[in-house]
Design an enzyme around this catalytic site. Structure first.
Site, short mmCIF file in Angstrom:
data_model
loop_
_atom_site.label_atom_id
_atom_site.label_comp_id
_atom_site.label_asym_id
_atom_site.label_seq_id
_atom_site.Cartn_x
_atom_site.Cartn_y
_atom_site.Cartn_z
N CYS A 100 6.00 92.21 -35.25
CA CYS A 100 5.43 92.23 -33.89
C CYS A 100 6.37 91.83 -32.77
CB CYS A 100 4.19 91.34 -33.84
SG CYS A 100 2.83 92.06 -34.75
N PHE A 101 7.11 90.72 -32.93
CA PHE A 101 7.82 90.18 -31.76
C PHE A 101 8.78 91.20 -31.12
CE2 PHE A 101 7.45 85.29 -32.54
CZ PHE A 101 6.09 85.39 -32.37
N THR A 143 1.64 100.80 -34.66
CA THR A 143 2.10 101.29 -33.36
C THR A 143 3.59 100.98 -33.27
OG1 THR A 143 1.31 99.18 -32.45
CG2 THR A 143 -0.08 101.10 -32.08
N ASP A 161 -8.08 104.44 -44.94
CA ASP A 161 -6.63 104.55 -44.71
C ASP A 161 -6.18 105.88 -45.28
OD1 ASP A 161 -4.27 102.06 -44.35
OD2 ASP A 161 -3.65 104.05 -45.01
N LEU A 181 -3.68 86.98 -35.34
CA LEU A 181 -3.38 86.30 -36.60
C LEU A 181 -1.88 86.36 -36.88
CD1 LEU A 181 -2.69 88.50 -39.07
CD2 LEU A 181 -5.13 88.89 -38.87
N GLU A 200 1.01 86.11 -39.92
CA GLU A 200 1.09 86.31 -41.37
C GLU A 200 1.38 85.00 -42.07
OE1 GLU A 200 3.48 89.65 -42.52
OE2 GLU A 200 2.73 90.73 -40.79
N ASN A 239 2.64 87.38 -27.35
CA ASN A 239 3.75 87.48 -28.30
C ASN A 239 5.10 87.28 -27.62
OD1 ASN A 239 2.42 87.71 -30.69
ND2 ASN A 239 2.55 89.94 -30.84
N LYS A 294 -2.09 90.51 -24.99
CA LYS A 294 -1.53 90.49 -26.35
C LYS A 294 -0.01 90.59 -26.30
CE LYS A 294 -0.73 90.66 -30.62
NZ LYS A 294 -1.27 90.99 -31.88
N PHE A 343 5.68 85.35 -25.03
CA PHE A 343 5.84 83.90 -24.77
C PHE A 343 6.26 83.17 -26.04
CE2 PHE A 343 2.82 83.23 -20.88
CZ PHE A 343 3.46 84.25 -20.20
C1 UDX Z 1 -0.30 97.25 -37.23
C2 UDX Z 1 0.70 97.11 -36.11
O1 UDX Z 1 1.98 96.82 -36.67
C3 UDX Z 1 0.36 96.05 -35.13
O2 UDX Z 1 1.08 96.20 -33.96
C4 UDX Z 1 -1.04 96.12 -34.73
O3 UDX Z 1 -1.37 95.00 -33.95
C5 UDX Z 1 -1.97 96.28 -35.89
O4 UDX Z 1 -1.56 97.33 -36.73
P1 UDX Z 1 -0.23 96.17 -39.60
O5 UDX Z 1 -1.63 96.09 -40.09
O6 UDX Z 1 0.70 95.07 -39.97
O7 UDX Z 1 -0.21 96.12 -38.03
O8 UDX Z 1 0.39 97.61 -39.95
P2 UDX Z 1 0.50 98.29 -41.36
O9 UDX Z 1 0.53 97.26 -42.42
O10 UDX Z 1 1.61 99.27 -41.23
O11 UDX Z 1 -0.88 99.06 -41.53
C6 UDX Z 1 -1.27 100.18 -40.85
C7 UDX Z 1 -2.06 101.08 -41.81
O12 UDX Z 1 -2.61 102.15 -41.08
C8 UDX Z 1 -1.23 101.69 -42.94
O13 UDX Z 1 -1.81 101.35 -44.17
C9 UDX Z 1 -1.31 103.20 -42.68
O14 UDX Z 1 -1.34 103.97 -43.87
C10 UDX Z 1 -2.60 103.30 -41.91
N1 UDX Z 1 -2.73 104.51 -41.10
C11 UDX Z 1 -1.80 104.85 -40.18
C12 UDX Z 1 -3.86 105.33 -41.27
O15 UDX Z 1 -4.70 105.05 -42.12
N2 UDX Z 1 -4.03 106.43 -40.47
C13 UDX Z 1 -3.10 106.78 -39.54
O16 UDX Z 1 -3.29 107.77 -38.84
C14 UDX Z 1 -1.96 105.96 -39.39
C1 UDX Z 2 3.07 86.72 -34.54
C2 UDX Z 2 2.12 85.89 -33.67
O1 UDX Z 2 2.28 84.50 -34.01
C3 UDX Z 2 0.69 86.34 -33.88
O2 UDX Z 2 -0.18 85.63 -33.01
C4 UDX Z 2 0.60 87.84 -33.60
O3 UDX Z 2 -0.72 88.31 -33.81
C5 UDX Z 2 1.56 88.61 -34.47
O4 UDX Z 2 2.89 88.11 -34.27
P1 UDX Z 2 3.82 86.68 -37.07
O5 UDX Z 2 4.83 87.70 -36.69
O6 UDX Z 2 3.01 86.88 -38.30
O7 UDX Z 2 2.78 86.43 -35.89
O8 UDX Z 2 4.61 85.30 -37.31
P2 UDX Z 2 4.99 84.02 -36.44
O9 UDX Z 2 4.48 82.83 -37.15
O10 UDX Z 2 4.63 84.14 -35.03
O11 UDX Z 2 6.58 84.00 -36.59
C6 UDX Z 2 7.40 85.02 -36.04
C7 UDX Z 2 8.85 84.71 -36.30
O12 UDX Z 2 9.30 83.60 -35.53
C8 UDX Z 2 9.15 84.36 -37.76
O13 UDX Z 2 10.33 84.99 -38.17
C9 UDX Z 2 9.33 82.86 -37.72
O14 UDX Z 2 10.15 82.36 -38.75
C10 UDX Z 2 9.97 82.66 -36.35
N1 UDX Z 2 9.77 81.31 -35.81
C11 UDX Z 2 8.52 80.89 -35.48
C12 UDX Z 2 10.86 80.48 -35.61
O15 UDX Z 2 12.00 80.85 -35.89
N2 UDX Z 2 10.65 79.22 -35.08
C13 UDX Z 2 9.41 78.76 -34.75
O16 UDX Z 2 9.29 77.62 -34.28
C14 UDX Z 2 8.30 79.63 -34.97
#
Ligand code: UDX
Ligand code: UDX
Length: 456
Positions: A274-275, A94, A37, A165, A167, A222, A218, A224
């Site tokens: 993500c959403f 992204t 990273d 996955l 969170e 998300n 993907k 849906f």
């Molecule tokens: C990210 C995206 O949000 C998601 O859409 C995708 O599916 C997976 O990557 P997430 O892991 O949650 O998800 O992002 P984040 O926690 O911001 O981590 C990205 C990491 O990449 C950061 O630690 C950042 O420092 C690192 N990074 C970014 C590099 O190491 N090199 C780069 O050029 C850009």
């Molecule tokens: C989502 C997708 O579930 C996962 O598959 C993808 O890889 C990344 O985006 P995440 O964003 O970690 O994962 O959380 P998720 O459990 O999907 O919840 C998203 C949001 O919807 C949260 O704010 C949650 O509170 C809300 N939610 C979810 C509702 O309000 N009602 C529900 O019934 C379910």
């Protein structure tokens, strides 16, 4: 092209890259996994006891794999690992573009592109490059073009292997996935990656598709999921107006196996990294291909989400203004069991309340107060303060607004809290977790999303 992967590098040690690589290292002791990273502080945290990501079970996995076949190193020291790797995951962020063409909607691929350049510069020999980050459809074209400019003798196959996955349940989702998706054009490369997952995932759960289907799947998955949350939230408002109960309606609809019970919990709106980003990316793609009907359809899913946040914030503000204008906010994370507050509904709701001149007393079980404070805009100087303790947070509050479904909030002793709040305090339960009878018996007026009118 090598048929077997023994050496993996992942660029990006974030919420996705970190846990995913930890589980791969744990389940594949025969594979060496290096996570790099550009953020050196993040790498240092992964190498410490205070991991930068909180997920149930993650710390134990990192403890047993780190130094065995899992290591975290700064990108500045990553060139040799890239040269040696059989497979490289791109797991960098992204985000939504903030400028240039598609600003506000399209995904910003600049981090992905710089990773591809870095790989092209240092890779030697045949290498599988895997999109783990969520990408717009046909992003692999861009990656392939950059990789082909490499001068070090690297030859590449690009696969799309998006992460599903969620969170808070990341480790469970990684260890027992509903499905693993591998999209690609080269069967040997696809099967080499499938063999990594087969260490713990049944082959029947590993879906193979074309590259473009994988990238689009993907985004569609998300969209849906977000659409289900917006659907039940749209129904929640109608339930309040008609005295129907949203949990009863969701239970009945979900009992139809064609609909299913999951993702039908009414709320203050969806959040998370993500959403919104993925819906915007989908909308941009529809517009790019001049599909205005589908673009408007997905925009509607986002619009309901904004509307739900606004109306619940307005209800709490209106009620609090009748009293002393103080609202206790319980929950800042976008959902329970995570310290993540990216795009959390709490951000917009708190800002709307501050803009209405409401003073805020904030509490969360895991979110870092200093980091969250940076998302708040307090132009009217209404004021906000953070409290580690729930009792302190509700002291003197005229309204308690529950924004995250933390287990601790579902189990609150309302009789004890009633002694601390302002007289006539009301609870606004944006997650449907409060035991209403107990709270009402303690003297609170209670509003639960999707269950009756707001108190006045
Ligand atoms: C990210 C995206 O949000 C998601 O859409 C995708 O599916 C997976 O990557 P997430 O892991 O949650 O998800 O992002 P984040 O926690 O911001 O981590 C990205 C990491 O990449 C950061 O630690 C950042 O420092 C690192 N990074 C970014 C590099 O190491 N090199 C780069 O050029 C850009
Ligand atoms: C989502 C997708 O579930 C996962 O598959 C993808 O890889 C990344 O985006 P995440 O964003 O970690 O994962 O959380 P998720 O459990 O999907 O919840 C998203 C949001 O919807 C949260 O704010 C949650 O509170 C809300 N939610 C979810 C509702 O309000 N009602 C529900 O019934 C379910």
């Amino acid at each position: 092209m090598k048929g077997r992967i023994r050496d993996i590098v992942c660029i990006g040690a974030g919420y996705v890259g970190g846990p995913t690589m930890a589980v791969i290292a744990d389940r594949c002791p025969d594979i060496s996994v290096t996570v790099i990273d550009m953020n050196e502080a993040r790498i240092a945290a992964w190498n410490s006891d205070a991991l930068p990501v909180y997920e149930l079970g993650l710390a134990e996995i990192v403890r047993r794999t780190r130094g065995r076949n899992l290591r975290f190193i700064p990108q500045a020291e990553g060139a040799a690992s890239i040269a040696q790797a059989d497979a490289i995951f791109i797991s960098v962020n992204t985000p939504t573009k903030t400028q240039g063409e598609g600003a506000g909607k399209a995904s910003d691929l600049s981090y992905v592109e710089s990773c591809a350049r870095y790989i092209a510069e240092h890779a030697t020999g045949p290498t599988i490059v895997i999109e783990k980050s969520t990408m717009p459809v046909r992003a692999a074209d861009t990656i392939k073009r950059i990789l082909s400019s490499g001068k070090n003798g690297g030859s590449f196959h690009v696969l799309s292997n998006p992460e599903f996955l969620a969170e808070g349940t990341a480790i469970r989702d990684l260890e027992k996935p509903d499905r693993v998706l591998i999209g690609g054009e080269n069967v040997t490369a696809i099967e080499a990656l499938a063999a990594v997952y087969r260490h713990w995932v049944p082959d029947a759960a590993i879906l193979r598709t074309g590259l473009w289907s994988a990238e689009l799947s993907k985004l569609a998955a998300n969209a849906f999921l977000a659409q289900r949350v917006s659907s039940i939230n749209a129904i929640s408002a109608l339930c309040e107006a008609t005295e129907a109960d949203v949990d009863e309606v969701a239970g009945v609809c979900g009992a139809d196996t064609r609909i299913g019970l999951k993702f039908l919990k009414a709320s203050i709106g969806f959040g998370g990294s993500c959403f919104k980003k993925d819906l915007l990316s989908l909308i941009y793609l529809c517009e790019f291909y001049q599909l205005s009907g589908p673009a408007a359809y997905w925009q509607g899913v986002l619009d309901i989400n904004e509307w739900q946040k606004r109306r619940i914030a307005a209800m709490a503000a209106e009620y609090a203004k009748l009293g002393g204008g103080v609202v206790a906010i319980l929950g800042l994370a976008f959902k329970k069991n995570t310290n993540d507050f990216r795009e959390s509904p709490a951000i917009d709701i708190c800002n709307q309340l501050l803009a209405a001149g409401i003073r805020l007393r904030l509490q969360d079980e895991r979110v870092d107060a200093g980091d969250f404070a940076k998302t708040l805009v307090d132009e009217r100087k209404a004021g906000f303060a953070f409290f580690p303790d729930i009792g302190q947070a509700v002291s003197g509050a005229g309204a308690i607004l529950i924004l995250t479904e933390w287990d601790a909030y579902a189990a609150l002793d309302w009789t004890a809290l009633a002694r601390l709040t302002a007289k006539d305090a009301a609870i606004f339960d944006g997650r449907g977790i409060v035991r209403r009878a107990a709270a009402q018996a303690a003297g609170f007026k209670v509003f639960t999303v999707g269950k009756g009118q707001a108190p006045n």
